[in-house]
Design a protein around this motif. Structure first.
Motif, PDB file in Angstrom:
ATOM      1  N   ILE A 170      42.488  -8.036 -48.385  1.00 39.04           N
ATOM      2  CA  ILE A 170      41.702  -7.909 -49.791  1.00 39.04           C
ATOM      3  C   ILE A 170      41.336  -6.248 -49.984  1.00 39.04           C
ATOM      4  O   ILE A 170      41.336  -5.877 -51.064  1.00 39.04           O
ATOM      5  CB  ILE A 170      40.436  -8.724 -49.862  1.00 39.04           C
ATOM      6  N   GLU A 209      40.494 -10.252 -44.920  1.00 39.24           N
ATOM      7  CA  GLU A 209      39.612  -9.214 -45.522  1.00 39.24           C
ATOM      8  C   GLU A 209      40.320  -7.859 -45.383  1.00 39.24           C
ATOM      9  O   GLU A 209      40.118  -7.065 -46.266  1.00 39.24           O
ATOM     10  CB  GLU A 209      38.442  -8.983 -44.368  1.00 39.24           C
ATOM     11  N   ARG A 230      43.101 -14.063 -53.443  1.00 40.55           N
ATOM     12  CA  ARG A 230      43.371 -12.599 -54.339  1.00 40.55           C
ATOM     13  C   ARG A 230      44.513 -11.956 -53.656  1.00 40.55           C
ATOM     14  O   ARG A 230      45.273 -11.245 -54.374  1.00 40.55           O
ATOM     15  CB  ARG A 230      41.859 -11.923 -54.257  1.00 40.55           C
ATOM     16  N   LYS A 240      39.006 -21.392 -47.940  1.00 42.81           N
ATOM     17  CA  LYS A 240      38.236 -20.496 -48.771  1.00 42.81           C
ATOM     18  C   LYS A 240      38.998 -20.053 -50.130  1.00 42.81           C
ATOM     19  O   LYS A 240      40.130 -19.858 -49.910  1.00 42.81           O
ATOM     20  CB  LYS A 240      37.551 -19.484 -48.302  1.00 42.81           C
ATOM     21  N   ASP A 241      38.347 -19.710 -51.267  1.00 41.42           N
ATOM     22  CA  ASP A 241      39.036 -19.072 -52.073  1.00 41.42           C
ATOM     23  C   ASP A 241      39.336 -17.504 -52.173  1.00 41.42           C
ATOM     24  O   ASP A 241      40.462 -17.008 -52.705  1.00 41.42           O
ATOM     25  CB  ASP A 241      38.398 -19.468 -53.520  1.00 41.42           C
ATOM     26  N   TRP A 242      38.279 -16.979 -51.630  1.00 42.04           N
ATOM     27  CA  TRP A 242      38.429 -15.581 -51.713  1.00 42.04           C
ATOM     28  C   TRP A 242      39.772 -14.797 -51.235  1.00 42.04           C
ATOM     29  O   TRP A 242      40.309 -13.783 -51.485  1.00 42.04           O
ATOM     30  CB  TRP A 242      37.156 -14.745 -51.270  1.00 42.04           C
ATOM     31  N   ASN A 263      41.731  -8.155 -61.133  1.00 40.96           N
ATOM     32  CA  ASN A 263      41.292  -7.739 -59.982  1.00 40.96           C
ATOM     33  C   ASN A 263      42.306  -7.254 -58.970  1.00 40.96           C
ATOM     34  O   ASN A 263      42.455  -6.809 -57.909  1.00 40.96           O
ATOM     35  CB  ASN A 263      40.295  -8.758 -59.415  1.00 40.96           C
TER      36      ASN A 263
END
Length: 488
Positions: free
Chosen positions: A459, A456, A429, A424-426, A283
């Motif tokens: 990402i 955000e 990335r 949080k994990d997101w 990703n």
């Protein structure tokens, strides 16, 4: 021209490989013509050059021109310009052509800085870039049209079988039928029954031509160029070895559809691991060609800025040392690529024991989330406030970029304290790419943006990254820094 032939009134390539070979030759020809035109344009800026030597072809220029041909032959393949995909995906080929020419020009700039040939002027570089881009794009457009004419007549289309009758197999077959110019002549499916409902009305050539048991016999009796295996994961494990062996015996190439997992933003690349063929799913940034160009830009731009700004860096270093006790540079461990720690540099803008004082100021934190920011932080020195407003305090990070720990553009590197507090994990990335000096949220409000929105945007950068996006962010950073909005 041996690479093309006339058939049915059309000038057409015999095979795709010949079209690719033709493109390699054309690219070198375009480079030569672009070089001569650019040299002629540049020579008009050199009034001291005698008319009989208008191109000023000295040893340095000859070496530079030879290097340009070598660079063209070496760089263009890195951008996949000589693959079948590039022949059919027109937009991708167009973008790759511009990127490849840009990379060659950047190499030309670096070599010219060493050899210093008189002809390499801004006019020369601009003319060469425009000519090479236009010529390369035109060559691919013409080659693509000629190849389409060939394959539309059935001369070079690859006769393709699909093993499997599920929804994914049918989707691929429909795409082949809808795009005959992409060079595949779909022959049918290998299977005993339909594993998914077929479209209505039934498209042409949607037929079961063979079962798996008599697949080898079908290959013996028919002309087949390619077999596409598109089976469910369980069937793939049981049948793939026999299917591939049967194709190998008949000299038929095999392609295995590897979309085994339904992921949100999968990026994949083929490769090998311990001698085994593998497909890597990621990703993060997976395009190695663009990563090479990104690193090249990082090194050249950071090195140039360090040289050009060296007087300013020395002046700021002296100013920080003279106005407050302590070192001029602030060094802190930050979290970088794949969560590796590295030493992060910036000019010190706070009192010497600022990190020790932070614990007592946590209750005054004005940022939601993991980061710590106070608009009127009492630890900031008078000169430090000016450095922060102008972003001059960030300039030592050019050393981090040069060392490969950071990039010019990327998510801002977070202190260990902030990373520990990410709940949080997101957002994690973002650690799949190198951190940067500037980023998306830096040009969209800087410190006025809430922490979650910052993540955000980070990402979003990871998912949409390209060299072109980096250049846009760098260009937009300049007015943001000059305006001093959101910096404290």
């Amino acid at each position: 021209m041996g690479e093309i032939r006339d058939r049915g009134g059309y000038l057409a390539f015999k095979t795709r490989q010949r079209a690719i070979t033709w493109l390699r030759s054309i690219d070198l020809g375009v480079a030569a013509v672009s070089l001569l035109v650019a040299a002629k344009v540049a020579s008009t800026e050199l009034p001291a050059v005698p008319p009989d030597t208008a191109l000023h072809f000295d040893a340095a220029t000859a070496a530079l021109f030879l290097g340009l041909f070598v660079a063209t032959a070496s760089v263009f393949p890195l951008f996949a310009l000589y693959t079948e995909t590039a022949l059919f995906l027109w937009r991708q080929a167009l973008k790759a052509s511009v990127k490849a020419v840009t990379a060659v020009v950047l190499i030309l700039v670096v070599v010219a800085a060493v050899l210093n040939p008189p002809l390499v002027t801004p006019a020369f570089l601009a003319t060469y870039w425009v000519m090479a881009c236009v010529g390369g794009i035109a060559a691919r457009f013409v080659t693509r049209r000629l190849l389409f004419l060939t394959e539309a007549q059935g001369i070079a289309a690859r006769r393709t079988l699909i093993v499997g009758t599920g929804a994914r197999a049918q989707e691929i077959a429909l795409r082949m039928l809808e795009n005959p110019g992409h060079g595949h002549r779909f022959m049918g499916f290998v299977g005993l029954e339909w594993e998914a409902p077929v479209p209505t009305p039934l498209p042409e050539r949607f037929r079961l031509v063979s079962g798996v048991s008599d697949f080898a016999a079908y290959l013996r009796e028919h002309v087949v160029d390619e077999v596409l295996i598109c089976l469910p994961l369980t069937d793939l494990c049981d049948r793939a070895t026999n299917l591939v062996s049967e194709c190998e015996e008949q000299g038929v190439s095999v392609t295995v559809v590897t979309r085994l997992f339904e992921l949100a933003n999968p990026r994949h690349r083929p490769g090998s691991h311990g001698g085994e063929l593998v497909v890597t799913i990621t990703n993060t940034l997976a395009d190695e060609r663009e990563l090479i160009l990104k690193r090249f830009l990082d090194v050249t731009v950071s090195l140039a800025m360090l040289v050009l700004l060296s007087p300013l860096l020395l002046a700021v270093w002296a100013l920080v040392r003279l106005t407050s006790p302590g070192p001029a540079l602030f060094v802190q461990e930050r979290v970088g690529l794949n969560k590796r720690l590295f030493k992060f540099y910036k000019f010190r803008t706070m009192v010497q024991n600022a990190e020790a004082l932070q614990a007592g100021l946590e209750c005054q934190n004005e940022m939601c989330g993991a980061t710590f920011k106070i608009k009127n932080d009492p630890r900031i020195t008078p000169i430090g406030r000016l450095l922060r407003k102008t972003s001059i305090d960030e300039l030592p990070q050019l050393f981090n970029v040069l060392r490969g720990e950071m990039s010019l553009v990327g998510p801002r590197p977070l202190p260990v304290r902030d990373v520990i507090r990410i709940e949080k994990d997101w957002p994690r990335r973002r650690f799949g790419v190198k951190p940067g000096i500037t980023c998306l949220w830096q040009i969209c409000g800087r410190n006025t943006i809430p922490f979650e929105r910052m993540m955000e945007l980070d990402i979003e950068y990871v998912d949409t990254w390209s060299v072109a996006l980096d250049l846009r962010i760098l260009l937009r950073t300049v007015p943001v820094v000059c305006s001093m909005r959101g910096a404290y």
